[in-house]
Design an enzyme around this catalytic site. Structure first.
Site, PDB file in Angstrom:
ATOM      1  N   LYS A  25       0.858  -1.189   0.000  1.00 16.01           N
ATOM      2  CA  LYS A  25       0.000   0.000   0.000  1.00 16.01           C
ATOM      3  C   LYS A  25       0.883   1.224   0.000  1.00 16.01           C
ATOM      4  O   LYS A  25       2.018   1.173   0.486  1.00 16.01           O
ATOM      5  CB  LYS A  25      -0.875   0.022   1.260  1.00 16.01           C
ATOM      6  CG  LYS A  25      -2.115   0.880   1.128  1.00 16.01           C
ATOM      7  CD  LYS A  25      -3.230   0.122   0.444  1.00 16.01           C
ATOM      8  CE  LYS A  25      -4.410   0.996   0.149  1.00 16.01           C
ATOM      9  NZ  LYS A  25      -5.560   0.186  -0.307  1.00 16.01           N
ATOM     10  N   ASP A  78      -6.976   4.292  -4.582  1.00 17.36           N
ATOM     11  CA  ASP A  78      -7.655   4.152  -3.291  1.00 17.36           C
ATOM     12  C   ASP A  78      -8.278   5.530  -3.051  1.00 17.36           C
ATOM     13  O   ASP A  78      -8.520   6.264  -4.024  1.00 17.36           O
ATOM     14  CB  ASP A  78      -6.661   3.744  -2.189  1.00 17.36           C
ATOM     15  CG  ASP A  78      -7.348   3.282  -0.903  1.00 17.36           C
ATOM     16  OD1 ASP A  78      -7.783   2.118  -0.831  1.00 17.36           O
ATOM     17  OD2 ASP A  78      -7.475   4.086   0.037  1.00 17.36           O
TER      18      ASP A  78
HETATM   19  P1  NDP Z   1     -12.887   7.755  -3.019  1.00 20.38           P
HETATM   20  O1  NDP Z   1     -11.848   8.772  -2.787  1.00 20.38           O
HETATM   21  O2  NDP Z   1     -13.396   7.537  -4.387  1.00 20.38           O
HETATM   22  O3  NDP Z   1     -14.161   8.059  -2.095  1.00 20.38           O
HETATM   23  C1  NDP Z   1     -14.047   8.125  -0.722  1.00 20.38           C
HETATM   24  C2  NDP Z   1     -15.394   8.531  -0.135  1.00 20.38           C
HETATM   25  O4  NDP Z   1     -15.329   8.442   1.275  1.00 20.38           O
HETATM   26  C3  NDP Z   1     -15.763   9.973  -0.454  1.00 20.38           C
HETATM   27  O5  NDP Z   1     -17.157  10.100  -0.481  1.00 20.38           O
HETATM   28  C4  NDP Z   1     -15.146  10.716   0.727  1.00 20.38           C
HETATM   29  O6  NDP Z   1     -15.755  11.972   0.983  1.00 20.38           O
HETATM   30  C5  NDP Z   1     -15.417   9.750   1.866  1.00 20.38           C
HETATM   31  N1  NDP Z   1     -14.368   9.884   2.881  1.00 20.38           N
HETATM   32  C6  NDP Z   1     -13.043   9.680   2.731  1.00 20.38           C
HETATM   33  N2  NDP Z   1     -12.385   9.940   3.860  1.00 20.38           N
HETATM   34  C7  NDP Z   1     -13.316  10.311   4.750  1.00 20.38           C
HETATM   35  C8  NDP Z   1     -13.258  10.687   6.089  1.00 20.38           C
HETATM   36  N3  NDP Z   1     -12.090  10.726   6.757  1.00 20.38           N
HETATM   37  N4  NDP Z   1     -14.431  10.986   6.709  1.00 20.38           N
HETATM   38  C9  NDP Z   1     -15.608  10.944   6.037  1.00 20.38           C
HETATM   39  N5  NDP Z   1     -15.715  10.586   4.741  1.00 20.38           N
HETATM   40  C10 NDP Z   1     -14.598  10.276   4.128  1.00 20.38           C
HETATM   41  O7  NDP Z   1     -12.316   6.405  -2.403  1.00 20.38           O
HETATM   42  P2  NDP Z   1     -12.802   4.896  -2.645  1.00 20.38           P
HETATM   43  O8  NDP Z   1     -14.275   4.868  -2.874  1.00 20.38           O
HETATM   44  O9  NDP Z   1     -11.900   4.311  -3.651  1.00 20.38           O
HETATM   45  O10 NDP Z   1     -12.447   4.226  -1.235  1.00 20.38           O
HETATM   46  C11 NDP Z   1     -13.385   4.129  -0.177  1.00 20.38           C
HETATM   47  C12 NDP Z   1     -12.950   3.048   0.778  1.00 20.38           C
HETATM   48  O11 NDP Z   1     -12.900   1.794   0.086  1.00 20.38           O
HETATM   49  C13 NDP Z   1     -11.559   3.208   1.401  1.00 20.38           C
HETATM   50  O12 NDP Z   1     -11.573   2.649   2.687  1.00 20.38           O
HETATM   51  C14 NDP Z   1     -10.678   2.353   0.496  1.00 20.38           C
HETATM   52  O13 NDP Z   1      -9.505   1.940   1.162  1.00 20.38           O
HETATM   53  C15 NDP Z   1     -11.616   1.201   0.236  1.00 20.38           C
HETATM   54  N6  NDP Z   1     -11.345   0.395  -0.951  1.00 20.38           N
HETATM   55  C16 NDP Z   1     -11.219   0.950  -2.190  1.00 20.38           C
HETATM   56  C17 NDP Z   1     -11.007   0.151  -3.293  1.00 20.38           C
HETATM   57  C18 NDP Z   1     -10.940   0.688  -4.677  1.00 20.38           C
HETATM   58  O14 NDP Z   1     -10.821  -0.106  -5.608  1.00 20.38           O
HETATM   59  N7  NDP Z   1     -11.034   2.001  -4.886  1.00 20.38           N
HETATM   60  C19 NDP Z   1     -10.854  -1.309  -3.146  1.00 20.38           C
HETATM   61  C20 NDP Z   1     -11.081  -1.801  -1.812  1.00 20.38           C
HETATM   62  C21 NDP Z   1     -11.289  -0.959  -0.776  1.00 20.38           C
HETATM   63  P3  NDP Z   1     -15.008  13.303   0.475  1.00 20.38           P
HETATM   64  O15 NDP Z   1     -15.041  13.236  -1.007  1.00 20.38           O
HETATM   65  O16 NDP Z   1     -15.793  14.433   1.049  1.00 20.38           O
HETATM   66  O17 NDP Z   1     -13.607  13.225   1.025  1.00 20.38           O
HETATM   67  O1  2IT Z   2      -7.907  -1.554  -0.825  1.00 13.06           O
HETATM   68  C1  2IT Z   2      -7.827  -2.058  -1.963  1.00 13.06           C
HETATM   69  O2  2IT Z   2      -7.966  -3.271  -2.149  1.00 13.06           O
HETATM   70  C2  2IT Z   2      -7.606  -1.154  -3.096  1.00 13.06           C
HETATM   71  N1  2IT Z   2      -7.548   0.063  -2.907  1.00 13.06           N
HETATM   72  C3  2IT Z   2      -7.422  -1.723  -4.473  1.00 13.06           C
HETATM   73  C4  2IT Z   2      -6.007  -2.182  -4.684  1.00 13.06           C
HETATM   74  C5  2IT Z   2      -5.668  -2.609  -6.082  1.00 13.06           C
HETATM   75  O3  2IT Z   2      -4.485  -2.930  -6.277  1.00 13.06           O
HETATM   76  O4  2IT Z   2      -6.534  -2.634  -6.952  1.00 13.06           O
END
Ligand code: NDP
Ligand code: 2IT
Length: 444
Positions: A126, A166
């Site tokens: 990561k 992420d």
């Molecule tokens: P994005 O940046 O696309 O979206 C994040 C969302 O969560 C936004 O709506 C953001 O609001 C909100 N958010 C982030 N930080 C905070 C905080 N501290 N407090 C309140 N709201 C918050 O990220 P992802 O959708 O990609 O990721 C979301 C989660 O999923 C994370 O935990 C990530 O690690 C996990 N994840 C992501 C994967 C991926 O493929 N993208 C895969 C597996 C897990 P705002 O825009 O206002 O900051």
């Molecule tokens: O938390 C996660 O699994 C991710 N942000 C996706 C990682 C990846 O390599 O696609």
């Protein structure tokens, strides 16, 4: 003192400023007790747990860049290559002001087990930075990404370490990062996933985490004799994971009542309008107040609150530690059936325990959100083959992977005499493959 306890004590003592990392290690090691206790002499002699909780390598670097006023800004960049026992390091990059080494370590540690659970040959890593893309111009984001990659490119490669997105890292950032890698290394190769479709990206990667979350939720409900169609859901977040979770939920006949961002949340009694949400978040990069303005059935609230709405399914899809014990009590009071984590570690340990003690089906993130990284591994495969699969092919493989993960964690939970405990099932199943590979590879 038992082996697990002594390692937990050491991790706590050695990493006092990394509460999220300590939390993640606690959650995993506590549920590994049955398998560790059954093999204690062997694992202890090999110091298997000590090796598992210490990253193989952690890289920290300066990221200087110039803002639109000509002012030099300096951020910190990280890449933690946590565990490469079963494949090249694989895991996302997070750009958010809250990023520090402890956050990246917790995510890399979780990623190791998640990647193992997918059944694909990917190790855990990561990275990220305390850079905040919010409110920055495209040029500023590009300047930052180019500087970040100028340093990072020394440590990554298609067979060594393959980052992805992420929080705060989506298609725009991956594009700038890829461009700079290619320019410096003179190599057009699959070094990042989540790429655009015109330069080596995979169809369905963008949708994969959210879609996968719903495939797993559907399969878990099936295992428990419950039909998903006609259910209601509450969702937090409104980023990549939340948007495509809501979209797939709609396909499956589930009505999503909420979404949120870091400033507030939406309650939409008619169900979230996915096209409008995409327009607000993906195109305009605007706040959720814009959604409420355009949608008469929606009400915007400041602060947090989605877990107070009555629904059958709860999908935390924003960030770590966003569902607390009070929220868990509210969910149980409102009769929630299943909580499935789209985010990484969104539920505190106390809240997780409360939900499980009250017969809520609980799917931990390392299983429930594994569809994203699994599809990243499919992107790597396509890049190596120099081929592109159709959306349907990738989506079909994703469904199969999510169903396999569900069955694998269910089987492990039963094998270790904790049927229905998917936290234990996912951790043990993820651990077994990594531990086996580490043992075979000797003391490295
Ligand atoms: P994005 O940046 O696309 O979206 C994040 C969302 O969560 C936004 O709506 C953001 O609001 C909100 N958010 C982030 N930080 C905070 C905080 N501290 N407090 C309140 N709201 C918050 O990220 P992802 O959708 O990609 O990721 C979301 C989660 O999923 C994370 O935990 C990530 O690690 C996990 N994840 C992501 C994967 C991926 O493929 N993208 C895969 C597996 C897990 P705002 O825009 O206002 O900051
Ligand atoms: O938390 C996660 O699994 C991710 N942000 C996706 C990682 C990846 O390599 O696609």
């Amino acid at each position: 003192m038992g082996y697990v306890d002594s390692v937990l004590e050491e991790v706590t003592a050695k990493n006092p400023s990394e509460p999220e990392f300590i939390q993640a290690v606690n959650e995993v090691l506590e549920s590994l007790r049955p398998v560790i206790e059954a093999n204690e002499t062997k694992y202890k002699k090999e110091a298997l747990l000590e090796r598992l909780v210490n990253p193989e390598r952690q890289i920290k670097f300066r990221v200087p860049w110039v803002d639109d006023n000509g002012q030099v800004q300096v951020n910190t960049g990280y890449r933690v290559q946590f565990n490469g026992a079963i494949g090249p390091y694989k895991g996302g990059l997070r750009f958010h002001p809250s990023v520090n080494l402890g956050i990246i370590k917790f995510l890399g540690f979780e990623q190791t087990f998640k990647n193992s659970l997918t059944g694909l040959p990917i190790g855990g890593g990561k990275g990220g930075s305390d850079f905040d893309p919010k409110g920055k111009s495209d040029r500023e984001v590009m300047a930052f990404c180019q500087s970040f990659m100028t340093e990072l490119c020394k440590y990554i490669g298609p067979d060594t370490d393959v980052p992805a997105g992420d929080i705060g890292v989506g298609a725009r950032e991956i594009g700038y990062l890829f461009g700079q890698y290619k320019r410096i290394r003179s190599a057009y190769e699959g070094v990042l996933t989540g790429k655009g479709l015109s330069y080596g990206g995979s169809l369905a990667r963008k949708e994969a985490t959210g879609y996968g979350l719903l495939y797993l939720t559907q399969e878990l409900l099936n295992l428990n004799g419950i039909e998903i169609e006609g259910k209601t859901a509450i969702v937090s977040g409104s980023g990549n994971v939340a948007i495509y979770a809501i979209e797939k939920a709609c396909h499956l006949g589930v009505k999503c009542l909420t979404c949120s961002d870091s400033t507030g949340w939406i309650y939409d009694e008619e169900g979230i309008d996915i096209e409008l949400l995409k327009e607000v978040k993906e195109v305009k990069r605007a706040r959720l107040t814009e959604y409420a303005k355009a949608r008469p059935s929606a009400v915007y609230h400041e602060g947090r609150g989605v877990w107070g709405i009555k629904a059958d399914i709860a999908l935390p899809c924003a960030t770590q530690n966003e569902l607390f014990i009070e929220d868990a009590k509210e969910l149980v009071k409102n009769g929630v059936t299943v909580v499935a984590e789209g985010a990484n570690m969104p539920t505190t340990i106390e809240a997780t325990k409360y939900l499980m003690d009250h017969q809520v089906i609980f799917a931990p993130g390392k299983a429930a959100n594994a569809g994203g990284v699994a599809t990243s591994a499919l992107e790597m495969t396509q890049n190596s083959e120099r081929l592109s699969w159709t959306f349907e092919e990738v989506d079909q493989k994703l469904q199969t992977i999510m169903i396999n993960i569900t069955r694998t964690m269910d089987k492990a939970a039963k094998k270790y005499k904790h049927p229905g405990n998917y936290v234990l099932g996912a951790n043990i199943a993820g651990f077994e493959k990594v531990a086996d590979a580490m043992s075979f590879q000797g003391i490295v």
